[in-house]
Write an enzyme that holds these catalytic residues in place. Sequence first.
Site, PDB file in Angstrom:
ATOM      1  N   GLU A 154     -14.546  24.338  32.531  1.00 22.30           N
ATOM      2  CA  GLU A 154     -14.386  23.322  33.179  1.00 22.30           C
ATOM      3  C   GLU A 154     -14.919  23.297  34.729  1.00 22.30           C
ATOM      4  O   GLU A 154     -14.751  23.109  36.076  1.00 22.30           O
ATOM      5  CB  GLU A 154     -12.473  22.980  33.513  1.00 22.30           C
ATOM      6  CG  GLU A 154     -12.122  23.067  32.781  1.00 22.30           C
ATOM      7  CD  GLU A 154     -11.143  22.490  32.928  1.00 22.30           C
ATOM      8  OE1 GLU A 154     -10.326  22.578  34.150  1.00 22.30           O
ATOM      9  OE2 GLU A 154     -10.417  22.334  31.674  1.00 22.30           O
ATOM     10  N   GLU A 259      -9.639  21.545  22.133  1.00 24.84           N
ATOM     11  CA  GLU A 259      -8.041  21.000  22.631  1.00 24.84           C
ATOM     12  C   GLU A 259      -7.800  19.934  22.127  1.00 24.84           C
ATOM     13  O   GLU A 259      -7.275  19.033  23.277  1.00 24.84           O
ATOM     14  CB  GLU A 259      -7.951  21.703  23.920  1.00 24.84           C
ATOM     15  CG  GLU A 259      -8.375  22.843  24.172  1.00 24.84           C
ATOM     16  CD  GLU A 259      -9.057  23.354  25.549  1.00 24.84           C
ATOM     17  OE1 GLU A 259      -8.446  22.907  26.909  1.00 24.84           O
ATOM     18  OE2 GLU A 259      -9.587  24.260  26.083  1.00 24.84           O
TER      19      GLU A 259
END
Length: 357
Positions: A154, A259
């Site tokens: 991220e 995910e």
Amino acid sequence: MRLLAAAAGFIVLVQAAAQQDVALKDLMPKGMVIGVAINQRQFDGTDTAGVALITKQFNQISPENALKFQPTQPAADRYTFEAADRYVQFGVERHMQVVGHNLVWHSQTGAWVFEGAEGKPADRDTLLARMRDHIRTVVGRYKGKIHGWDVVNEAIDEDGSLRKSPWQVGIGDDYVAKAFEFAHDADPDAELYYNDFNLEKPAKRAGVIKLVKDLQARKLRIDGIGNQAHWRLDTPTIEEIDGALVELHGTGLKVMYTELDINLLQNIARGADPATANPYANGLPDDVQQQLTRRYADVFGVFVKHRDAVTRVTFWGLSDADSWLNRGRMNYPLLWDRQRQPKPAFNAVVDVLRSAK
Ligand code: XIL
């Protein structure tokens, strides 16, 4: 009549048993593994039903929390590997592909990491030394056991710029390159990934592609882009998912869905009373169940269509009971329900995989 009813019941039972007997891992296209993020109760073995299901269905695992910075290095002079060791052992024993998640992130990292002397933020050299020590120690420990690492998680903001994380602020823009360099030094055979979410948004995706190309231009090892795939029923659209996949694969890297889950609840303001925003507290209405089923069929349709680009699909949690998306509410984002029974979405995924075979 009674006999007929009994016979019908028997058939339903046999069908349910047959569905339970199918393993996703046996149906995946060649070269694409299927996995799940597992939690402590699962790698400790206390969740016996969960362990049985994971063992049967999947050939890859990710650590939901056990390998993050904070749990593996809670203080500068202290590493804690009990949980992480059990996680890795769980996968090794079952001959699964074991993934590491993650090395450098702004979240779930102790505040001490970013602190310098006299309450000032840590300087570049201190941060680089801490990053190198952490990566060397953790990656080195599992050399030969962990197949691939999410090296940086991220790092890109929604507008495509480099996120002003404490790593970026303290080290500068080359912190991402440094992390990949340290990871490769620690285990030259491990695959290395960049992992992020909202990659179907053009600005963010462009930022990620720019970052990846910069790493490639520096001749650093990077094997894949992890697309977290925390999605909803209607967003992103299937066309957006498809288009993003093609563009990400255009970098020459493998694409992984790392995910995957489908969030059925709206975001609520922080501190709001959870009860007021818990529409499915008493169960999921049939029409929403059907939408979820169709959604899973559609996304797996994209994965198999691009089987040459996609090397892994990982669910973020096993059953609805395990999902991080509940947070005090009732969410239904995965393929198994709270009783660990396969949902209609499971059957739909099985059908898509079978017809692609
Ligand atoms: C989540 C876990 O599922 C939660 O248990 C934890 O409290 C917070 O982190 N992106 C990531 C994951 O890369 O590590 C996050 O996992 C979910 C979002």
